[in-house]
Write an enzyme that holds these catalytic residues in place. Structure first.
Site, mmCIF file in Angstrom:
data_model
loop_
_atom_site.group_PDB
_atom_site.id
_atom_site.type_symbol
_atom_site.label_atom_id
_atom_site.label_comp_id
_atom_site.label_asym_id
_atom_site.label_seq_id
_atom_site.Cartn_x
_atom_site.Cartn_y
_atom_site.Cartn_z
ATOM 1 N N ARG A 170 -10.328 -22.988 1.339
ATOM 2 C CA ARG A 170 -9.625 -21.935 2.068
ATOM 3 C C ARG A 170 -9.609 -22.309 3.544
ATOM 4 O O ARG A 170 -10.624 -22.767 4.092
ATOM 5 C CB ARG A 170 -10.324 -20.583 1.883
ATOM 6 C CG ARG A 170 -10.072 -19.934 0.523
ATOM 7 C CD ARG A 170 -8.614 -19.521 0.340
ATOM 8 N NE ARG A 170 -8.351 -18.848 -0.916
ATOM 9 C CZ ARG A 170 -7.879 -19.445 -2.012
ATOM 10 N NH1 ARG A 170 -7.634 -20.740 -2.027
ATOM 11 N NH2 ARG A 170 -7.641 -18.740 -3.108
ATOM 12 N N GLU A 208 -1.372 -18.827 6.576
ATOM 13 C CA GLU A 208 -0.429 -19.447 5.626
ATOM 14 C C GLU A 208 0.760 -18.528 5.385
ATOM 15 O O GLU A 208 0.553 -17.316 5.238
ATOM 16 C CB GLU A 208 -1.142 -19.748 4.303
ATOM 17 C CG GLU A 208 -2.186 -20.833 4.479
ATOM 18 C CD GLU A 208 -2.880 -21.228 3.174
ATOM 19 O OE1 GLU A 208 -2.490 -20.743 2.097
ATOM 20 O OE2 GLU A 208 -3.819 -22.023 3.245
ATOM 21 N N HIS A 264 -0.462 -25.681 0.490
ATOM 22 C CA HIS A 264 -1.349 -25.020 -0.494
ATOM 23 C C HIS A 264 -0.856 -25.284 -1.923
ATOM 24 O O HIS A 264 -0.521 -24.362 -2.664
ATOM 25 C CB HIS A 264 -1.438 -23.511 -0.215
ATOM 26 C CG HIS A 264 -2.655 -22.882 -0.819
ATOM 27 N ND1 HIS A 264 -3.354 -21.862 -0.224
ATOM 28 C CD2 HIS A 264 -3.319 -23.133 -1.984
ATOM 29 C CE1 HIS A 264 -4.370 -21.505 -0.993
ATOM 30 N NE2 HIS A 264 -4.370 -22.269 -2.079
HETATM 31 C C1 DGY Z 1 -6.487 -20.506 -6.150
HETATM 32 O O1 DGY Z 1 -6.267 -20.428 -7.357
HETATM 33 O O2 DGY Z 1 -7.294 -19.795 -5.557
HETATM 34 C C2 DGY Z 1 -5.681 -21.492 -5.420
HETATM 35 O O3 DGY Z 1 -6.052 -21.626 -4.104
HETATM 36 C C3 DGY Z 1 -4.234 -21.121 -5.536
HETATM 37 O O4 DGY Z 1 -3.535 -22.298 -5.587
#
Ligand code: DGY
Length: 324
Positions: free
Chosen positions: A237, A266, A285
Site C-alpha cells: 500500500r 491513487e 496498482h
Molecule cells: C488487493 O487485493 O488488496 C490489491 O491491492 C488489489 O489489487
C-alpha cells in the site's frame, strides 16, 4: 424473499447471474455519500455489500442498518472501518489466497524492470536513440545472487521469496511479526530487524497491509539506512512509504531506484514529482490485475458473500469472531 444486496463493481456475466440467483441485487457505481443518498432505500434494506474501493466507514454503515456482510474483491481492507463493522456485527470477507502468485509475479517484474531499466530503455530504443552498442550509460545492475529483503512475510512474501530464491539464486532476508519457519527451511530466509534488513538488502520489497503501525514505516530515516545501490519495491500500500521522502532520496542518490505499484494517492496525480524521475518504474496498482486472477477474485467474493449471508463462513473472513 431473496436477501437484498448492493453491488458496486461490475462482474463477469456468469458471476452476476450467480449473484442474482441468490440475492435481489441493486448495482450502483460506488459507495459515495451521493450514491447512497440517491439509492437510500436500497442501501437501507441491503443485507450484503459487494465491490471494491471506496470508504466503508461508520457513516456508510449508519445508512445500512440491515447490513450483515461485506465482501470486498481484494485482499486489502484498509478502506473498511473494521471496528465499526465489529460493533455492528457485520462480517467482512476478502480474497486473500487467489491473488498470491500473481502479485508475487508483479513484484518480481518490478525487481527486474528497475534493475535492468526495462521501461526506460524501451522508450530509448523506440525514440531511435540506439545508434551504436550500448555502454555504461545504459547498463543496469544484476538481480541474480543479490540479497532481497521482504517486509511482511505473508502469503505474497513467501511466493516472492520462492521466485527470488529458486529462480534467481537470491539470498532472502525478512522482517515480520512472527518467525516464518517455512520461509527459513525452504529458502534459507533469515529473519532480521528492520534496520538490518534495510542495511543489508540490495532490493527491499514491501508486501505489507496499511495499518496505523505500517503508515510511513519507510521514511527519510529508513531510506538513509539503505545502500545507495539499493532498490525499493512497493506493491503493498502506498502510504507505507513516505512518498515525499522517497522522492528526495531518489533525487539525491540516497537510493538507486524504486519500483512502485502503489502510491500515497491513487490514481497518482499526473504532475507528481516522483513520476518525473528516470529511476522510478511506476505501475497503476496492477498487482493482481490479470484476467485470470481478477476473475478468481470476483468468483471468491461472490462465494464469500453467499457463505456469509447463509451463516456458512469457514474461510476468507477478516472478523470471524463476531459470529459467536
Ligand atoms: C488487493 O487485493 O488488496 C490489491 O491491492 C488489489 O489489487
Amino acid at each position: 424473499m431473496k436477501p437484498a444486496v448492493i453491488l458496486y463493481k461490475s462482474l463477469p456475466d456468469d458471476l452476476r447471474a450467480k449473484l442474482d440467483d441468490h440475492f435481489s441485487v441493486t448495482e450502483v457505481k460506488d459507495v459515495s455519500p451521493e450514491t447512497v443518498k440517491q439509492h437510500a432505500e436500497q442501501f437501507a434494506s441491503a443485507q450484503g455489500l459487494l465491490g471494491s474501493g471506496g470508504k466503508v466507514d461508520d457513516e456508510l454503515l449508519a445508512a445500512m442498518p440491515a447490513l450483515r456482510a461485506c465482501s470486498t474483491v481484494s485482499v486489502g481492507y484498509d478502506n473498511f472501518d473494521v471496528d465499526a463493522l465489529n460493533q455492528r456485527h457485520v462480517l467482512l470477507m476478502h480474497t486473500p489466497t487467489v491473488l498470491t502468485e500473481t502479485v508475487a509475479d508483479t513484484m518480481m517484474a518490478l525487481v527486474l524492470s528497475t534493475a535492468r531499466r526495462v521501461p526506460e530503455l524501451d522508450k530509448w530504443v523506440k525514440a531511435g536513440q540506439w545508434q551504436k552498442s550500448v555502454g555504461p550509460a545504459e547498463f543496469g545492475i544484476d538481480v541474480h545472487h543479490k540479497t532481497l529483503g521482504i517486509l511482511g512475510m505473508g502469503r505474497i512474501g513467501l511466493a516472492l521469496a520462492q521466485r527470488a530464491h529458486f529462480g534467481f539464486g537470491m539470498n532472502i532476508l525478512y522482517n515480520a511479526r512472527r518467525q516464518h519457519e517455512e520461509a527459513e527451511s525452504r529458502f534459507g530466509a533469515r529473519a532480521c530487524d528492520l534496520e538490518t534488513l534495510l542495511k543489508e538488502s540490495d532490493f527491499v520489497c514491501i508486501s505489507l497491509p496499511l495499518t496505523e503501525q505500517t503508515h510511513h514505516m519507510i521514511g527519510a530515516a529508513q531510506l538513509k539506512l539503505m545502500k545507495p545501490s539499493a532498490i525499493l519495491i512497493n506493491a503493498g500500500r502506498g502510504p507505507v512509504v513516505d512518498e515525499q521522502a522517497l522522492t528526495a532520496a531518489l533525487k539525491d542518490g540516497t537510493l538507486h531506484a524504486a519500483g512502485l505499484d502503489v502510491f500515497e494517492v491513487e490514481p497518482v496525480p499526473a504532475d507528481a514529482e516522483i513520476l518525473t524521475l528516470p529511476n522510478v518504474v511506476a505501475l497503476p496498482h496492477i498487482g493482481s490485475a490479470t484476467h485470470e486472477t481478477r476473475y478468481g477474485m470476483a468468483r471468491d467474493a461472490v462465494d464469500n458473500l453467499i457463505a456469509a449471508l447463509n451463516g456458512k463462513v469457514d474461510k476468507n473472513c477478516v472478523n470471524p469472531q463476531i459470529q459467536a
